[in-house]
Scaffold this motif. Structure first.
Motif, PDB file in Angstrom:
ATOM      1  N   PRO A   1       0.814  -1.210   0.000  1.00 35.37           N
ATOM      2  CA  PRO A   1       0.000   0.000   0.000  1.00 35.37           C
ATOM      3  C   PRO A   1       0.851   1.265   0.000  1.00 35.37           C
ATOM      4  CG  PRO A   1      -0.539  -1.423   1.873  1.00 35.37           C
ATOM      5  CD  PRO A   1       0.668  -1.979   1.219  1.00 35.37           C
TER       6      PRO A   1
ATOM      7  N   GLU B   1      -7.178  -3.448   2.338  1.00 27.46           N
ATOM      8  CA  GLU B   1      -7.849  -2.638   1.320  1.00 27.46           C
ATOM      9  C   GLU B   1      -7.020  -2.546   0.044  1.00 27.46           C
ATOM     10  OE1 GLU B   1      -8.779   0.998   3.419  1.00 27.46           O
ATOM     11  OE2 GLU B   1     -10.581   0.109   4.307  1.00 27.46           O
ATOM     12  N   ALA B   2      -5.705  -2.461   0.172  1.00 25.53           N
ATOM     13  CA  ALA B   2      -4.834  -2.416  -1.006  1.00 25.53           C
ATOM     14  C   ALA B   2      -4.898  -3.721  -1.794  1.00 25.53           C
ATOM     15  CB  ALA B   2      -3.395  -2.120  -0.594  1.00 25.53           C
TER      16      ALA B   2
ATOM     17  N   LYS C   1      -5.397  -1.099   6.119  1.00 28.84           N
ATOM     18  CA  LYS C   1      -4.818  -0.476   4.928  1.00 28.84           C
ATOM     19  C   LYS C   1      -4.249  -1.522   3.965  1.00 28.84           C
ATOM     20  CE  LYS C   1      -1.525   3.150   3.747  1.00 28.84           C
ATOM     21  NZ  LYS C   1      -0.701   4.224   4.315  1.00 28.84           N
ATOM     22  N   VAL C   2      -3.560  -2.508   4.491  1.00 26.08           N
ATOM     23  CA  VAL C   2      -2.990  -3.569   3.656  1.00 26.08           C
ATOM     24  C   VAL C   2      -4.103  -4.376   3.004  1.00 26.08           C
ATOM     25  CG1 VAL C   2      -1.609  -5.685   3.662  1.00 26.08           C
ATOM     26  CG2 VAL C   2      -0.830  -3.693   4.966  1.00 26.08           C
TER      27      VAL C   2
END
Length: 132
Positions: free
Chosen positions: A9, A65-66, A62-63
């Motif tokens: 990300p 979602e990436a 975050k990871v």
């Protein structure tokens, strides 16, 4: 074997380039997330037990979602703790992020040190599976 794709990300490029590991690897519809710690985008440790645990979950989110996934896709969670007395706080924060049912499998491990540096209190590793 299905193609493996590194998931990096925005803001985590230094992990991949300098420390040389992928924040996650996606194989088919399965995402293997490396241990996420309470470090910000500048690679600085976040201070405070609650803030550091929240940051670790934010990094996990975050990871995922990436990789095209979300926290609701997590099927297995492994957490490492430098002080198991922090589990009540950890569980409170975990339940803010993982309120889905069924809950993922979970293993909590006591560890002497995390992140290669003193001060880290929690590390969160996960496996997520995307729907077919």
């Amino acid at each position: 074997m299905k193609e493996r794709k590194a998931v990096v990300p925005a803001g985590m490029e230094a992990v991949y380039e300098r420390i040389r590991y992928a924040p996650a690897v996606k194989v088919g519809n399965t995402i293997y997330v490396s241990g996420q710690v309470g470090r910000d985008e500048k690679m600085q440790l976040v201070e405070g037990r609650e803030a550091q645990t929240v940051q670790a979950f934010e990094n996990l989110k975050k990871v995922l979602e990436a990789a095209g996934a979300s926290l609701s896709d997590v099927v297995d969670l492994t957490t490492f703790h430098t002080d198991m007395r922090d589990l009540p706080l950890f569980l409170e924060i975990r339940d803010r992020y993982l309120a889905t049912h069924p809950m993922p499998a979970w293993t909590a491990v006591g560890a002497h040190m995390l992140g290669g540096t003193a001060g880290y209190i929690v590390e969160i590793k996960a496996v997520a599976v995307l729907p077919d």
